[in-house]
Scaffold this motif. Structure first.
Motif, PDB file in Angstrom:
ATOM      1  N   TRP A   1       0.849  -1.190   0.000  1.00  0.00           N
ATOM      2  CA  TRP A   1       0.000   0.000   0.000  1.00  0.00           C
ATOM      3  C   TRP A   1       0.884   1.239   0.000  1.00  0.00           C
ATOM      4  N   ASP A   2       0.769   2.057  -1.046  1.00  0.00           N
ATOM      5  CA  ASP A   2       1.498   3.318  -1.118  1.00  0.00           C
ATOM      6  C   ASP A   2       0.710   4.393  -0.373  1.00  0.00           C
ATOM      7  N   VAL A   3       1.427   5.229   0.379  1.00  0.00           N
ATOM      8  CA  VAL A   3       0.797   6.225   1.245  1.00  0.00           C
ATOM      9  C   VAL A   3       0.972   7.613   0.631  1.00  0.00           C
ATOM     10  N   ASP A   4      -0.145   8.268   0.301  1.00  0.00           N
ATOM     11  CA  ASP A   4      -0.138   9.616  -0.271  1.00  0.00           C
ATOM     12  C   ASP A   4      -0.936  10.556   0.626  1.00  0.00           C
ATOM     13  N   LEU A   5      -0.812  11.855   0.340  1.00  0.00           N
ATOM     14  CA  LEU A   5      -1.583  12.870   1.056  1.00  0.00           C
ATOM     15  C   LEU A   5      -2.412  13.655   0.049  1.00  0.00           C
ATOM     16  N   ALA A   6      -3.735  13.679   0.264  1.00  0.00           N
ATOM     17  CA  ALA A   6      -4.636  14.465  -0.579  1.00  0.00           C
ATOM     18  C   ALA A   6      -4.913  15.792   0.114  1.00  0.00           C
ATOM     19  N   ILE A   7      -4.699  16.895  -0.611  1.00  0.00           N
ATOM     20  CA  ILE A   7      -4.928  18.237  -0.076  1.00  0.00           C
ATOM     21  C   ILE A   7      -6.041  18.885  -0.883  1.00  0.00           C
ATOM     22  N   GLY A   8      -7.108  19.256  -0.197  1.00  0.00           N
ATOM     23  CA  GLY A   8      -8.263  19.829  -0.872  1.00  0.00           C
ATOM     24  C   GLY A   8      -9.267  18.758  -1.238  1.00  0.00           C
ATOM     25  N   ALA A   9     -10.519  19.156  -1.319  1.00  0.00           N
ATOM     26  CA  ALA A   9     -11.589  18.210  -1.624  1.00  0.00           C
ATOM     27  C   ALA A   9     -11.556  17.836  -3.098  1.00  0.00           C
ATOM     28  N   PRO A  10     -11.809  16.550  -3.418  1.00  0.00           N
ATOM     29  CA  PRO A  10     -11.884  16.159  -4.830  1.00  0.00           C
ATOM     30  C   PRO A  10     -13.099  16.805  -5.482  1.00  0.00           C
ATOM     31  N   PRO A  11     -13.093  17.065  -6.801  1.00  0.00           N
ATOM     32  CA  PRO A  11     -12.018  16.690  -7.731  1.00  0.00           C
ATOM     33  C   PRO A  11     -10.932  17.748  -7.882  1.00  0.00           C
TER      34      PRO A  11
END
Length: 289
Positions: free
Chosen positions: A93-103
């Motif tokens: 499992w690669d770990v990323d950070l999402a910033i801001g609501a999609p899309p």
């Protein structure tokens, strides 16, 4: 360092990690983002787990605060109960950070940017049922979680040599890999897979460590001079499996420039044993190709 612009016109650098560590079955991931300008609010953040060899995708909440030009964030990955009480499934499992609501939001890899002195060695935990879980930084420096310790393909490596040991009736394969992406190797295995039947044949690879490289040597029996079950007839693709920190990585072995091509005596007849040559993948053929 790459920078992005948010909705308020402030520029924001890529996130960098400040802490990665276990607390029980939960992996704590913490970091910060440098920002020029003051946004109206701290952006929404989530930790994103992507299954590397499948379609799994998990989004976990991350808390964030802003102070003195920094946005700090923190998230917990409870691998024993990650979603609806279920453990994180086996795999990478690669770990990323999402910033801001999609899309409109952006997703950043975690790990290439990190605080000085952050421990980058693999960190292990054991779940019920003797399941090994390890948080580690891969070859590109990105943070990942390995659940189960199964062998996974990790690229290729060129053999230094393939030689014929006439006295012992063995094909000897030697080589080395860059050891900077592994920690404390504990085992090496040469795995041969027959192209047509997909049968496998394994031999131990002896390992020798130095500061920046890990050498290996494996002797492949092709006659009954010393063993009862030599490599059977067929065309066998060669891979090297390295075990370390509860994880296993498999590297396809590329052929060296000088191949082996000999006749050996087995079952009362001569049989040809030959290897491929660079730049092809290393293949050992017993009998007719």
């Amino acid at each position: 360092m790459n920078r992005a612009e948010d909705e308020a016109g402030a520029t924001m650098a890529e996130p960098y990690l400040t802490d990665v560590g276990w607390s029980g079955s939960a992996l704590r991931v913490a970091g910060a983002i440098r920002r020029d300008g003051e946004p109206p609010a701290v952006p929404e953040m989530e930790l994103v787990l992507r299954e590397r060899d499948g379609g799994g995708l998990l989004r976990l909440p991350a808390s964030a605060t802003a102070e003195n030009g920094l946005i700090t964030f923190e998230a917990l990955v409870d691998v024993a109960s990650v979603e609806r009480g279920e453990p994180l499934p086996g795999g990478l499992w690669d770990v990323d950070l999402a910033i801001g609501a999609p899309p409109e939001g952006r997703v950043f890899e975690l790990g290439p940017e990190r605080a000085p002195g952050l421990d980058t060695s693999p960190q292990r935990r054991f779940l019920p049922g003797a399941v090994t879980v390890a948080a580690y930084f891969g070859g590109r420096g990105t943070l990942s979680i390995d659940v189960g310790g199964r062998s996974h393909v990790a690229g290729t490596t060129a053999a230094d040599g393939v030689a014929w040991d006439e006295r012992r009736g063995e094909v000897v394969i030697t080589g080395h890999i860059d050891r900077r992406w592994i920690s404390m190797p504990v085992s090496g295995t040469l795995i041969l897979t027959e192209r047509r039947t997909r049968d496998t044949f394994e031999v131990i690879a002896a390992l020798e460590e130095s500061d920046d490289r890990l050498g290996y040597r494996a002797a492949l029996p092709v006659t009954r001079a010393f063993v009862d079950d030599p490599l059977p007839r067929g065309s066998w693709d060669v891979a090297l499996c390295i075990g370390f920190s509860g994880m296993h990585r498999e590297l396809g072995v590329l052929a060296p420039g000088d191949p082996v091509d000999v006749q050996v005596w087995r079952r009362f007849r001569h049989v040809r044993v030959a290897s491929s040559a660079a730049p092809d993948p290393l293949t050992i053929t017993v009998g007719r190709a």
